[in-house]
Enzyme design. Structure first.
Site, mmCIF file in Angstrom:
data_model
loop_
_atom_site.group_PDB
_atom_site.id
_atom_site.type_symbol
_atom_site.label_atom_id
_atom_site.label_comp_id
_atom_site.label_asym_id
_atom_site.label_seq_id
_atom_site.Cartn_x
_atom_site.Cartn_y
_atom_site.Cartn_z
ATOM 1 N N TYR A 162 0.826 -1.201 0.000
ATOM 2 C CA TYR A 162 0.000 0.000 0.000
ATOM 3 C C TYR A 162 0.866 1.258 0.000
ATOM 4 O O TYR A 162 0.635 2.196 -0.772
ATOM 5 C CB TYR A 162 -0.902 -0.037 1.229
ATOM 6 C CG TYR A 162 -1.837 1.131 1.394
ATOM 7 C CD1 TYR A 162 -3.008 1.215 0.648
ATOM 8 C CD2 TYR A 162 -1.565 2.135 2.324
ATOM 9 C CE1 TYR A 162 -3.884 2.278 0.816
ATOM 10 C CE2 TYR A 162 -2.435 3.198 2.499
ATOM 11 C CZ TYR A 162 -3.589 3.260 1.748
ATOM 12 O OH TYR A 162 -4.449 4.315 1.919
ATOM 13 N N LYS A 180 1.104 4.126 -2.866
ATOM 14 C CA LYS A 180 0.772 5.510 -2.549
ATOM 15 C C LYS A 180 1.954 6.447 -2.788
ATOM 16 O O LYS A 180 1.764 7.614 -3.167
ATOM 17 C CB LYS A 180 0.289 5.618 -1.105
ATOM 18 C CG LYS A 180 -1.074 4.972 -0.863
ATOM 19 C CD LYS A 180 -2.146 5.542 -1.771
ATOM 20 C CE LYS A 180 -3.546 5.145 -1.364
ATOM 21 N NZ LYS A 180 -4.584 5.662 -2.282
#
Length: 292
Positions: free
Chosen positions: A161, A165
């Site tokens: 993640y 990001k």
């Protein structure tokens, strides 16, 4: 008279959480909203709520991670509302694991939804806006991407993640630099709010206050910044990543070249350690990785 009157916005992942609040907030400011979510019932519920409140909305459940299905979202928006002005790339998933326990599927699913999901609609609309600009039309368009503190500072147990990001933050800088000539402004935000992705991991921290106090993690707190970035008022702002939580808005300071030393020739391997120690001592420390 809302600040987004006569603008059309596509919001991905708008069936709940942050995306739902963005959809209602944009509609309240006069925008026509395409509510995209892979859950058709959730998208339709948000759409129905906007229409009941007197706004304009269209529910859509097409896949954002493939160009062919993303094109259907764009086509539906054109058919319903005409010109498209704003894209909010909000949809995302979590597959949290410690790095040594992470599977290939955990990695690929997160990269597909976040990075491919940010690419497909952005690329289709950027091409439209470029052609419109080259044809002499005035373009005043916006792309609003979604990064995260996990991508900006890191977060234990979120290597997939956080990497996605961080990629989105870098993508924002490059999109802003390339698309400015066509009238497109591109920014990103790293929100902290109570959503389906955060409630499980940060349930205790993000629970609603019981005493009627300001709900710091209410996702509706993030919506005003997103709506402003999608409005014509934000024409002078591009290539920025904003952190937002509660009533706080901050602008993130990205990677930049810091202290340096230049020998003027090739280094010997044995010399490097002393130079690195000097540089690290002079450099501004990075923020601590969350959870470390």
């Amino acid at each position: 008279m809302g600040i987004c009157k006569d603008r059309t916005v596509i919001i991905t992942g708008a069936g709940g959480g942050l995306g739902r609040e963005y959809a209602f907030a944009f509609a309240a400011e006069g925008a026509a909203v395409v509510v995209n979510d892979i859950r058709p019932e959730a998208a339709q519920a948000v759409c129905d709520g906007i229409i009941r409140a007197g706004g304009r909305a269209l529910a859509n459940a097409d896949d954002i991670t493939r160009l062919g299905t993303a094109q259907r979202i764009v086509d539906a928006a054109h058919a319903a509302f005409g010109e498209i002005h704003v894209l909010v790339n909000n949809a995302g998933i979590c597959r949290d694991r410690m790095f040594t326990s992470m599977t290939e599927r955990d990695w690929d699913d997160v990269m597909r939804v976040h990075l491919r999901g940010h690419f497909c609609l952005s690329q289709l609309l950027a091409c439209e806006w470029r052609e419109a600009s080259k044809a002499g039309q005035t373009v005043d368009a916006r792309i609003i991407n979604t990064s995260s503190g996990a991508g900006l500072q890191g977060s234990i147990g979120q290597a997939n993640y956080g990497a996605a990001k961080a990629g989105i933050a870098a993508l924002t800088l490059m999109q802003a630099a390339e698309l400015a000539r066509y009238g497109v402004r591109v920014n990103a935000l790293a929100p902290a709010a109570r959503t389906s992705m955060t409630e499980g991991v940060f349930a205790e921290m993000m629970k609603k206050p019981a005493n009627g106090a300001f709900d710091y993690f209410d996702p509706a707190n993030i919506a005003p910044l997103v709506v402003w970035l999608g409005s014509t008022l934000s024409a002078e702002v591009t290539g920025q990543v904003f952190e937002a939580a509660g009533g706080m808005i901050a602008v993130a300071e990205g990677w930049r070249t810091g202290p340096r030393v230049d020998k003027g020739g090739r280094w010997n391997a044995a010399e490097v350690g002393a130079a690195v120690a000097q540089l690290v001592a002079q450099a501004r420390p990075a923020q601590q990785v969350y959870g470390s």
